[in-house]
Design a protein around this motif. Structure first.
Motif, PDB file in Angstrom:
ATOM      1  N   GLU A 118     -82.224 -45.211 -39.435  1.00 49.33           N
ATOM      2  CA  GLU A 118     -82.721 -44.245 -38.457  1.00 49.33           C
ATOM      3  C   GLU A 118     -82.972 -44.914 -37.110  1.00 49.33           C
ATOM      4  O   GLU A 118     -83.239 -46.097 -37.023  1.00 49.33           O
ATOM      5  N   LEU A 119     -82.891 -44.101 -36.093  1.00 47.29           N
ATOM      6  CA  LEU A 119     -83.267 -44.513 -34.743  1.00 47.29           C
ATOM      7  C   LEU A 119     -84.501 -43.704 -34.375  1.00 47.29           C
ATOM      8  O   LEU A 119     -84.513 -42.487 -34.568  1.00 47.29           O
ATOM      9  N   ARG A 120     -85.526 -44.357 -33.877  1.00 42.23           N
ATOM     10  CA  ARG A 120     -86.738 -43.655 -33.457  1.00 42.23           C
ATOM     11  C   ARG A 120     -86.720 -43.516 -31.940  1.00 42.23           C
ATOM     12  O   ARG A 120     -86.587 -44.495 -31.214  1.00 42.23           O
ATOM     13  N   ILE A 121     -86.843 -42.293 -31.477  1.00 42.07           N
ATOM     14  CA  ILE A 121     -86.932 -42.004 -30.054  1.00 42.07           C
ATOM     15  C   ILE A 121     -88.391 -41.671 -29.753  1.00 42.07           C
ATOM     16  O   ILE A 121     -88.990 -40.826 -30.427  1.00 42.07           O
ATOM     17  N   LEU A 122     -88.960 -42.354 -28.776  1.00 43.50           N
ATOM     18  CA  LEU A 122     -90.347 -42.159 -28.379  1.00 43.50           C
ATOM     19  C   LEU A 122     -90.369 -41.560 -26.985  1.00 43.50           C
ATOM     20  O   LEU A 122     -89.750 -42.099 -26.065  1.00 43.50           O
ATOM     21  N   VAL A 123     -91.051 -40.439 -26.847  1.00 40.46           N
ATOM     22  CA  VAL A 123     -91.087 -39.724 -25.577  1.00 40.46           C
ATOM     23  C   VAL A 123     -92.540 -39.466 -25.202  1.00 40.46           C
ATOM     24  O   VAL A 123     -93.298 -38.922 -25.996  1.00 40.46           O
ATOM     25  N   SER A 124     -92.919 -39.868 -24.000  1.00 40.90           N
ATOM     26  CA  SER A 124     -94.216 -39.440 -23.477  1.00 40.90           C
ATOM     27  C   SER A 124     -93.935 -38.404 -22.396  1.00 40.90           C
ATOM     28  O   SER A 124     -92.948 -38.499 -21.665  1.00 40.90           O
ATOM     29  N   PRO A 161     -86.918 -28.427 -25.670  1.00 39.46           N
ATOM     30  CA  PRO A 161     -85.821 -28.994 -24.880  1.00 39.46           C
ATOM     31  C   PRO A 161     -85.432 -30.414 -25.308  1.00 39.46           C
ATOM     32  O   PRO A 161     -84.254 -30.765 -25.278  1.00 39.46           O
ATOM     33  N   ILE A 162     -86.415 -31.209 -25.718  1.00 37.02           N
ATOM     34  CA  ILE A 162     -86.114 -32.576 -26.178  1.00 37.02           C
ATOM     35  C   ILE A 162     -85.231 -32.510 -27.419  1.00 37.02           C
ATOM     36  O   ILE A 162     -84.184 -33.168 -27.499  1.00 37.02           O
ATOM     37  N   LYS A 163     -85.643 -31.696 -28.378  1.00 44.69           N
ATOM     38  CA  LYS A 163     -84.880 -31.576 -29.623  1.00 44.69           C
ATOM     39  C   LYS A 163     -83.537 -30.888 -29.389  1.00 44.69           C
ATOM     40  O   LYS A 163     -82.554 -31.176 -30.077  1.00 44.69           O
ATOM     41  N   SER A 164     -83.467 -30.009 -28.412  1.00 41.25           N
ATOM     42  CA  SER A 164     -82.219 -29.331 -28.080  1.00 41.25           C
ATOM     43  C   SER A 164     -81.165 -30.317 -27.585  1.00 41.25           C
ATOM     44  O   SER A 164     -79.984 -30.206 -27.932  1.00 41.25           O
ATOM     45  N   VAL A 165     -81.574 -31.285 -26.777  1.00 40.52           N
ATOM     46  CA  VAL A 165     -80.639 -32.319 -26.301  1.00 40.52           C
ATOM     47  C   VAL A 165     -80.014 -33.030 -27.500  1.00 40.52           C
ATOM     48  O   VAL A 165     -78.800 -33.252 -27.556  1.00 40.52           O
ATOM     49  N   LEU A 166     -80.849 -33.385 -28.482  1.00 42.18           N
ATOM     50  CA  LEU A 166     -80.338 -34.081 -29.667  1.00 42.18           C
ATOM     51  C   LEU A 166     -79.434 -33.173 -30.500  1.00 42.18           C
ATOM     52  O   LEU A 166     -78.373 -33.606 -30.964  1.00 42.18           O
TER      53      LEU A 166
END
Length: 109
Positions: free
Chosen positions: A36-42, A52-57
């Protein structure tokens, strides 16, 4: 102590864990799987940020294995684990980083 501070930094950089922060919420995500790759967003803690974040993925064809969100005051912190990431995620990270309200984004392999 210095040893404790170094351990907190190590946990943040290797897993995305946040403890004893003045500005960010406490957060201890589960250990990620090896593939897995973990994406961290603040981001700003405002309505309709996760979508929108999940939509990009999703539009890029990535499946979300796990995700979570914590907030403190006006700051939110998200982790998103995806299965089988592509070799170059820089374009996806740039798209997430360009979303209105996102203040930082990074990935942990």
């Amino acid at each position: 102590t210095v040893a404790m501070a170094l351990e907190l930094l190590r946990e943040f950089w290797t897993n995305g864990t946040i403890r004893s922060s003045v500005n960010f919420p406490e957060y201890q995500p589960r250990k990620k799987g090896g593939r897995e790759l973990r994406i961290l967003v603040s981001n700003e803690d405002v309505p309709n940020m996760e979508g929108p974040i999940k939509s990009v993925l999703g539009q890029a064809g990535y499946n979300i294995a796990h995700s979570g969100n914590e907030s403190r005051g006006s700051v939110a912190y998200n982790f998103i684990d995806i299965n089988n990431p592509g070799a170059d995620m820089s374009q996806i990270l740039d798209q997430i980083g360009a979303l209105r309200g996102v203040t930082s984004v990074r990935a942990i392999k």
